[in-house]
Design a protein around this motif. Structure first.
Motif, PDB file in Angstrom:
ATOM      1  N   GLY A  40      29.814  51.160  -0.721  1.00 31.69           N
ATOM      2  CA  GLY A  40      28.697  52.092  -0.801  1.00 31.69           C
ATOM      3  C   GLY A  40      28.388  52.490  -2.229  1.00 31.69           C
ATOM      4  N   ILE A  44      24.921  51.763  -4.284  1.00 31.85           N
ATOM      5  CA  ILE A  44      24.132  52.864  -4.836  1.00 31.85           C
ATOM      6  C   ILE A  44      23.974  52.710  -6.345  1.00 31.85           C
ATOM      7  N   ASP A  47      21.983  47.710  -7.965  1.00 30.78           N
ATOM      8  CA  ASP A  47      21.314  46.859  -6.990  1.00 30.78           C
ATOM      9  C   ASP A  47      21.602  45.379  -7.229  1.00 30.78           C
ATOM     10  N   PHE A  60      16.449  46.118   4.701  1.00 34.32           N
ATOM     11  CA  PHE A  60      16.833  47.506   4.494  1.00 34.32           C
ATOM     12  C   PHE A  60      16.905  47.788   3.011  1.00 34.32           C
ATOM     13  N   ASP A  61      16.750  49.048   2.682  1.00 33.59           N
ATOM     14  CA  ASP A  61      16.857  49.497   1.303  1.00 33.59           C
ATOM     15  C   ASP A  61      18.328  49.507   0.907  1.00 33.59           C
ATOM     16  N   THR A  63      19.907  51.025  -1.471  1.00 30.84           N
ATOM     17  CA  THR A  63      20.453  52.356  -1.752  1.00 30.84           C
ATOM     18  C   THR A  63      20.750  53.101  -0.456  1.00 30.84           C
ATOM     19  N   GLY A  64      19.842  53.025   0.507  1.00 31.45           N
ATOM     20  CA  GLY A  64      20.086  53.658   1.803  1.00 31.45           C
ATOM     21  C   GLY A  64      21.277  53.045   2.511  1.00 31.45           C
ATOM     22  N   TRP A  65      21.402  51.734   2.408  1.00 30.44           N
ATOM     23  CA  TRP A  65      22.528  51.017   2.987  1.00 30.44           C
ATOM     24  C   TRP A  65      23.830  51.466   2.325  1.00 30.44           C
ATOM     25  N   TRP A  67      24.417  54.425   0.891  1.00 29.36           N
ATOM     26  CA  TRP A  67      24.741  55.777   1.354  1.00 29.36           C
ATOM     27  C   TRP A  67      25.330  55.743   2.756  1.00 29.36           C
ATOM     28  N   THR A  68      24.834  54.836   3.597  1.00 28.82           N
ATOM     29  CA  THR A  68      25.375  54.693   4.953  1.00 28.82           C
ATOM     30  C   THR A  68      26.840  54.283   4.898  1.00 28.82           C
ATOM     31  N   HIS A  69      27.156  53.288   4.083  1.00 27.55           N
ATOM     32  CA  HIS A  69      28.540  52.836   3.959  1.00 27.55           C
ATOM     33  C   HIS A  69      29.422  53.905   3.324  1.00 27.55           C
TER      34      HIS A  69
END
Length: 138
Positions: A40, A44, A47, A60-61, A63-65, A67-69
């Motif tokens: 994660g 973040i 990239d 998927f984005d 950065t969003g991915w 944050w999810t991890h």
């Protein structure tokens, strides 16, 4: 001279096996959580660390991915600490977190198949070990 119950040895062995499985599941969940946190942070921060796959149905984005991890990894580490203490709530939540880790790693299968399969397998083992009856239930 005391009489021994014929099934006592098997019950003790089952209890020891289940306790060992729970401890191993806690360790595996902690390792998976730490790896998810690192993955994660990498997503973040940079990239360019991850390969982009063209024509893949899941877009998927990054950065969003990431944050999810990161969130799943932190939750996994916290739940594994509860597992080390033998908390019943940690067993239930651990199964849920491991399931979410499986789902979160599925979209990266085309880009990182070995890594994704390892994380999915680790999480599947955690689910199996936490769902194994222990103690009086065994």
């Amino acid at each position: 001279m005391t009489a021994t119950h014929p099934t006592h040895g098997r019950t003790t062995a089952k209890h020891g096996w289940a306790t060992g499985m729970t401890a191993f599941a806690a360790i595996m969940l902690m390792i998976a959580g730490i790896l998810a946190v690192l993955r994660g942070i990498a997503a973040i921060a940079e990239d360019e660390v991850f390969v982009s796959t063209r024509n893949y149905i899941f877009e998927f984005d990054l950065t969003g991915w990431g944050w999810t991890h990161l969130a799943l990894g932190v939750a996994a580490v916290l739940v594994s600490m509860g597992l080390f203490q033998g908390s019943g709530w940690a067993r239930v939540i651990g199964v849920g977190i491991a399931g979410l880790v499986i789902i979160a790693n599925f979209p990266s299968l085309p880009a990182y198949p070995v890594w994704s399969v390892i994380m999915i397998a680790m999480s599947a083992f955690v689910i199996w070990a936490l769902c194994t009856p222990r103690g009086k239930d065994a």
